[in-house]
Design a protein around this motif. Structure first.
Motif, PDB file in Angstrom:
ATOM      1  N   UNK A  53      30.682  38.921  56.039  1.00  0.00           N
ATOM      2  CA  UNK A  53      31.624  37.840  56.346  1.00  0.00           C
ATOM      3  C   UNK A  53      31.313  36.669  55.422  1.00  0.00           C
ATOM      4  N   UNK A  54      32.049  36.581  54.333  1.00  0.00           N
ATOM      5  CA  UNK A  54      31.833  35.531  53.338  1.00  0.00           C
ATOM      6  C   UNK A  54      33.171  34.928  52.943  1.00  0.00           C
ATOM      7  N   UNK A  55      33.110  33.780  52.317  1.00  0.00           N
ATOM      8  CA  UNK A  55      34.328  33.129  51.831  1.00  0.00           C
ATOM      9  C   UNK A  55      34.906  33.918  50.658  1.00  0.00           C
ATOM     10  N   UNK A  56      36.176  33.669  50.358  1.00  0.00           N
ATOM     11  CA  UNK A  56      36.799  34.302  49.196  1.00  0.00           C
ATOM     12  C   UNK A  56      36.049  33.935  47.915  1.00  0.00           C
ATOM     13  N   UNK A  57      35.535  32.701  47.882  1.00  0.00           N
ATOM     14  CA  UNK A  57      34.781  32.248  46.708  1.00  0.00           C
ATOM     15  C   UNK A  57      33.543  33.108  46.486  1.00  0.00           C
ATOM     16  N   UNK A  58      32.774  33.347  47.558  1.00  0.00           N
ATOM     17  CA  UNK A  58      31.549  34.144  47.439  1.00  0.00           C
ATOM     18  C   UNK A  58      31.887  35.583  47.042  1.00  0.00           C
ATOM     19  N   UNK A  59      32.906  36.166  47.672  1.00  0.00           N
ATOM     20  CA  UNK A  59      33.284  37.540  47.348  1.00  0.00           C
ATOM     21  C   UNK A  59      33.700  37.650  45.878  1.00  0.00           C
ATOM     22  N   UNK A  60      34.458  36.677  45.409  1.00  0.00           N
ATOM     23  CA  UNK A  60      34.913  36.700  44.014  1.00  0.00           C
ATOM     24  C   UNK A  60      33.746  36.508  43.055  1.00  0.00           C
ATOM     25  N   UNK A  61      32.847  35.556  43.388  1.00  0.00           N
ATOM     26  CA  UNK A  61      31.688  35.311  42.528  1.00  0.00           C
ATOM     27  C   UNK A  61      30.809  36.553  42.425  1.00  0.00           C
ATOM     28  N   UNK A  62      30.582  37.222  43.544  1.00  0.00           N
ATOM     29  CA  UNK A  62      29.740  38.425  43.539  1.00  0.00           C
ATOM     30  C   UNK A  62      30.386  39.517  42.686  1.00  0.00           C
ATOM     31  N   UNK A  63      31.691  39.704  42.840  1.00  0.00           N
ATOM     32  CA  UNK A  63      32.407  40.716  42.057  1.00  0.00           C
ATOM     33  C   UNK A  63      32.337  40.400  40.562  1.00  0.00           C
ATOM     34  N   UNK A  64      32.626  39.156  40.197  1.00  0.00           N
ATOM     35  CA  UNK A  64      32.645  38.785  38.779  1.00  0.00           C
ATOM     36  C   UNK A  64      31.252  38.879  38.164  1.00  0.00           C
ATOM     37  N   UNK A  65      30.253  38.487  38.932  1.00  0.00           N
ATOM     38  CA  UNK A  65      28.869  38.573  38.451  1.00  0.00           C
ATOM     39  C   UNK A  65      28.499  40.040  38.192  1.00  0.00           C
ATOM     40  N   UNK A  66      28.876  40.912  39.139  1.00  0.00           N
ATOM     41  CA  UNK A  66      28.551  42.340  39.006  1.00  0.00           C
ATOM     42  C   UNK A  66      29.230  42.938  37.772  1.00  0.00           C
ATOM     43  N   UNK A  67      30.478  42.578  37.549  1.00  0.00           N
ATOM     44  CA  UNK A  67      31.204  43.113  36.388  1.00  0.00           C
ATOM     45  C   UNK A  67      30.574  42.606  35.089  1.00  0.00           C
ATOM     46  N   UNK A  68      30.179  41.321  35.055  1.00  0.00           N
ATOM     47  CA  UNK A  68      29.537  40.782  33.846  1.00  0.00           C
ATOM     48  C   UNK A  68      28.248  41.519  33.535  1.00  0.00           C
ATOM     49  N   UNK A  69      27.441  41.772  34.541  1.00  0.00           N
ATOM     50  CA  UNK A  69      26.187  42.487  34.335  1.00  0.00           C
ATOM     51  C   UNK A  69      26.452  43.918  33.868  1.00  0.00           C
ATOM     52  N   UNK A  70      27.398  44.582  34.508  1.00  0.00           N
ATOM     53  CA  UNK A  70      27.705  45.973  34.135  1.00  0.00           C
ATOM     54  C   UNK A  70      28.169  46.067  32.688  1.00  0.00           C
ATOM     55  N   UNK A  71      29.031  45.130  32.283  1.00  0.00           N
ATOM     56  CA  UNK A  71      29.503  45.131  30.898  1.00  0.00           C
ATOM     57  C   UNK A  71      28.354  44.866  29.928  1.00  0.00           C
ATOM     58  N   UNK A  72      27.485  43.936  30.283  1.00  0.00           N
ATOM     59  CA  UNK A  72      26.353  43.623  29.417  1.00  0.00           C
ATOM     60  C   UNK A  72      25.407  44.794  29.234  1.00  0.00           C
ATOM     61  N   UNK A  73      25.250  45.587  30.303  1.00  0.00           N
ATOM     62  CA  UNK A  73      24.373  46.760  30.247  1.00  0.00           C
ATOM     63  C   UNK A  73      25.093  47.991  29.686  1.00  0.00           C
ATOM     64  N   UNK A  74      26.429  47.911  29.552  1.00  0.00           N
ATOM     65  CA  UNK A  74      27.247  49.097  29.273  1.00  0.00           C
ATOM     66  C   UNK A  74      26.879  50.179  30.275  1.00  0.00           C
TER      67      UNK A  74
END
Length: 277
Positions: A53-74
């Motif tokens: 149970x988190x705000x839309x902001x937290x859910x979006x930040x977590x998603x965007x952070x995860x995608x950035x890390x995944x792209x950086x690691x390929x």
């Protein structure tokens, strides 16, 4: 300079709760699972609630952070990102686990694609569909000391999805399996699971461990389990000698206590705050 060895400085994080998010990739495309809330007991994952149970902001930040890390690691496979969520809705990375993760076991029943399928598809370079959460879920771990009480209750809980890992040796605090419950009311499901005898046992065990560690910290010299047990009894504690001995050995196994043998007795002493023995 200054003669210090290479070090990592960590600041104290006053977080509201711990969370995690899974991201899977095939080297070029990346998908995330929902952010989940995690509850740890004795430094072991106890329960995962999906979704958190988190705000839309937290859910979006977590998603965007995860995608950035995944792209950086390929990234090829599944990566678990353990998070701190602060009281002012900051999302802070605590730890990375480059593999399917304990906090992602709920995906087996609750998602359109589980973390293991995503991991294999990613490694193989196959297309990765966006996982969908089919139902809110609560996952609770089954440790060695909870195996028998859990097995005794399975027949009366048809809502449980029970996973027994089939490990040959049952050990205290060893993860032996987990239970996932699909639910429309996660709060009630959490309360129902917390009321189970095995979970009450965890709470009692945590308090006992803290009391034993505190009593050991008050001892400047090495002390036997028997003498520490007597000290606890003098303070009104009803912790049994066998529990004291088991917890002292657990502290020693974890490197938190020194142990020596003198005149046929095993003696214990808590390590210093700096971790030196």
């Amino acid at each position: 300079g200054g003669g210090f060895p290479p070090s990592i400085l960590e600041g104290f994080v006053d977080f509201a709760f711990e969370a995690s998010i899974l991201v899977s990739g095939n080297g070029k495309d990346y998908v995330t699972f929902p952010i989940v809330r995690n509850d740890h007991r004795n430094n072991i994952l106890h329960m995962t609630i999906a979704p958190a149970e988190v705000s839309e902001h937290v859910a979006r930040e977590a998603h965007e952070l995860a995608i950035r890390l995944a792209k950086g690691f390929e990234l090829a496979g599944t990566l678990a990102i353990e998070l701190f969520i602060t009281k002012d809705d900051q999302v802070i990375v605590n730890e990375l686990a480059p593999r399917p993760h304990n906090s992602g076991h709920y995906t087996i029943e609750a998602c359109s694609m589980d973390q293991f399928d995503a991991h294999i598809r990613g490694i193989a370079g196959w297309p990765l569909p966006k996982p969908k959460l089919l139902s809110p879920a609560v996952m609770v771990n089954v440790l060695g000391q909870h195996v028998e009480p859990t097995r005794a209750l399975i027949a009366t809980h048809p809502e449980w999805n029970v996973h027994d890992y089939g490990k040959a040796e049952v050990r205290h605090d060893r993860k032996m399996g987990h239970i996932t419950v699909l639910t429309d009311d996660p709060a009630k499901t959490v309360a129902d699971l917390e009321a189970l005898p095995m979970v009450e046992h965890i709470e009692r065990q945590t308090k006992q461990k803290d009391a034993i560690r505190a009593a050991l910290a008050d001892c400047e010299e090495f002390i036997s389990a028997q003498d520490l047990h007597r000290r606890l009894e003098d303070e009104g504690s009803k912790i049994g000698l066998a529990t004291v001995y088991r917890q002292l050995n657990a502290l020693a196994d974890a490197g938190a206590a020194d142990t020596i043998r003198l005149d046929g007795q095993q003696l214990f002493r808590l390590c210093g705050d700096d971790g030196h023995h």
